[in-house]
Design an enzyme around this catalytic site. Sequence first.
Site, PDB file in Angstrom:
ATOM      1  N   ASP A 126       0.788  -1.191   0.040  1.00  0.00           N
ATOM      2  CA  ASP A 126       0.107   0.084   0.018  1.00  0.00           C
ATOM      3  C   ASP A 126       0.858   1.084   0.107  1.00  0.00           C
ATOM      4  OD1 ASP A 126       0.922  -0.525   2.594  1.00  0.00           O
ATOM      5  OD2 ASP A 126      -1.176  -0.928   3.308  1.00  0.00           O
ATOM      6  N   HIS A 128      -7.289  -4.911  10.134  1.00  0.00           N
ATOM      7  CA  HIS A 128      -7.020  -4.679   8.664  1.00  0.00           C
ATOM      8  C   HIS A 128      -5.744  -5.210   8.198  1.00  0.00           C
ATOM      9  CE1 HIS A 128      -4.747  -0.497   9.384  1.00  0.00           C
ATOM     10  NE2 HIS A 128      -3.875  -1.495   9.416  1.00  0.00           N
ATOM     11  N   GLU A 139      -9.813  -2.045   4.960  1.00  0.00           N
ATOM     12  CA  GLU A 139     -10.279  -1.712   6.486  1.00  0.00           C
ATOM     13  C   GLU A 139     -11.758  -2.434   6.815  1.00  0.00           C
ATOM     14  OE1 GLU A 139      -8.528  -0.112   8.520  1.00  0.00           O
ATOM     15  OE2 GLU A 139      -8.091   2.013   7.909  1.00  0.00           O
ATOM     16  N   ASN A 186      -7.721  -2.839  14.046  1.00  0.00           N
ATOM     17  CA  ASN A 186      -9.090  -3.233  13.791  1.00  0.00           C
ATOM     18  C   ASN A 186      -9.246  -4.346  12.902  1.00  0.00           C
ATOM     19  OD1 ASN A 186      -8.095  -2.128  11.332  1.00  0.00           O
ATOM     20  ND2 ASN A 186      -9.590  -0.451  11.315  1.00  0.00           N
TER      21      ASN A 186
HETATM   22  C1  F6R Z   1       1.581  -1.655   6.176  1.00  0.00           C
HETATM   23  C2  F6R Z   1       0.193  -2.106   6.403  1.00  0.00           C
HETATM   24  C3  F6R Z   1      -0.792  -2.253   7.560  1.00  0.00           C
HETATM   25  C4  F6R Z   1       0.075  -2.605   8.593  1.00  0.00           C
HETATM   26  C5  F6R Z   1      -0.722  -2.640  10.155  1.00  0.00           C
HETATM   27  C6  F6R Z   1       0.135  -2.565  11.310  1.00  0.00           C
HETATM   28  O1  F6R Z   1       1.943  -1.599   4.921  1.00  0.00           O
HETATM   29  O2  F6R Z   1      -0.112  -2.571   5.148  1.00  0.00           O
HETATM   30  O3  F6R Z   1      -1.517  -3.199   7.492  1.00  0.00           O
HETATM   31  O4  F6R Z   1       0.446  -3.736   8.675  1.00  0.00           O
HETATM   32  O5  F6R Z   1      -1.425  -1.123  10.256  1.00  0.00           O
HETATM   33  O6  F6R Z   1       0.884  -1.550  11.470  1.00  0.00           O
HETATM   34  P1  F6R Z   1       2.001  -1.700  12.631  1.00  0.00           P
HETATM   35  O7  F6R Z   1       2.948  -2.804  12.224  1.00  0.00           O
HETATM   36  O8  F6R Z   1       2.558  -0.284  12.313  1.00  0.00           O
HETATM   37  O9  F6R Z   1       1.299  -1.852  13.730  1.00  0.00           O
END
Ligand code: F6R
Length: 244
Positions: free
Chosen positions: A68, A139, A144, A137
């Site tokens: 992303d 994701h 989301e 959440n």
């Molecule tokens: C990042 C991504 C997100 C993160 C998720 C966890 O490329 O796709 O899904 O993996 O938000 O984020 P952290 O590791 O910062 O807790």
Amino acid sequence: MVRIYAVEDERQMSRKAANLISAQVILKPDAVLGLATGSSPIGTYRQLVEWYEKGDIDFSEVRTVNLDEYLGLDGRSSASYRRFMNEYLFGKININIDNTHVPNGLAENVDRECRDYDRLVEELGGIDLQLLGLGHNGHIGFNEPADAFENGTHVVDLTESTINANARLFARREDVPRRAITMGVGTILQARKILVIVSGEDKARAVRDAFFGPVTSRVPASILQLHRDVILVADAGALRLCRI
Ligand code: F6R
């Protein structure tokens, strides 16, 4: 099927994940790695860099596709995911930068950028190993919680929970972009192997709901239960609410 590796802490999680990624690259030197940003993979990338510096891993033929990117951010902007990848990994290993791919957050035609990104993954021959973090959440990528799963790469409106979680990387909360481009769950599920890394008690509910609850688009990561080859590497805090 989800195989769970329970480890003690974040350090062990990163080491285990780096081991699995390097095994993939050793077995298939031109592997296609699906990569993630955020806090979770930082230790894993550090470990890979260390092993590269020791001469244990060669990335010269590896291809990568990231999950992303924020919409509206230039790849040079300090909070962009392209910049994150260059800083933590690509700039420190012998990967050919032309073989690294992150969605273009400045694309003029975002619909075309999304279609082209899915085509790119296809042209690369699909993803051999997809690394994922897990949002509070539930994701994955920026998929989301929603009424339905979205298959291909698409534009998403980020939830307040995600904006709050990511605000730490920006000077001000208002600077966090409200929209992003993300691979869809269909593209993620097509990866031949998926590696999810989760650390910390603050993710315990998300881990329980994703891997031990019903499969629902309200908890996007729960769809991973339907994939045939998922490895979850999680530490004691993240597994606190799971009986395993
Ligand atoms: C990042 C991504 C997100 C993160 C998720 C966890 O490329 O796709 O899904 O993996 O938000 O984020 P952290 O590791 O910062 O807790």
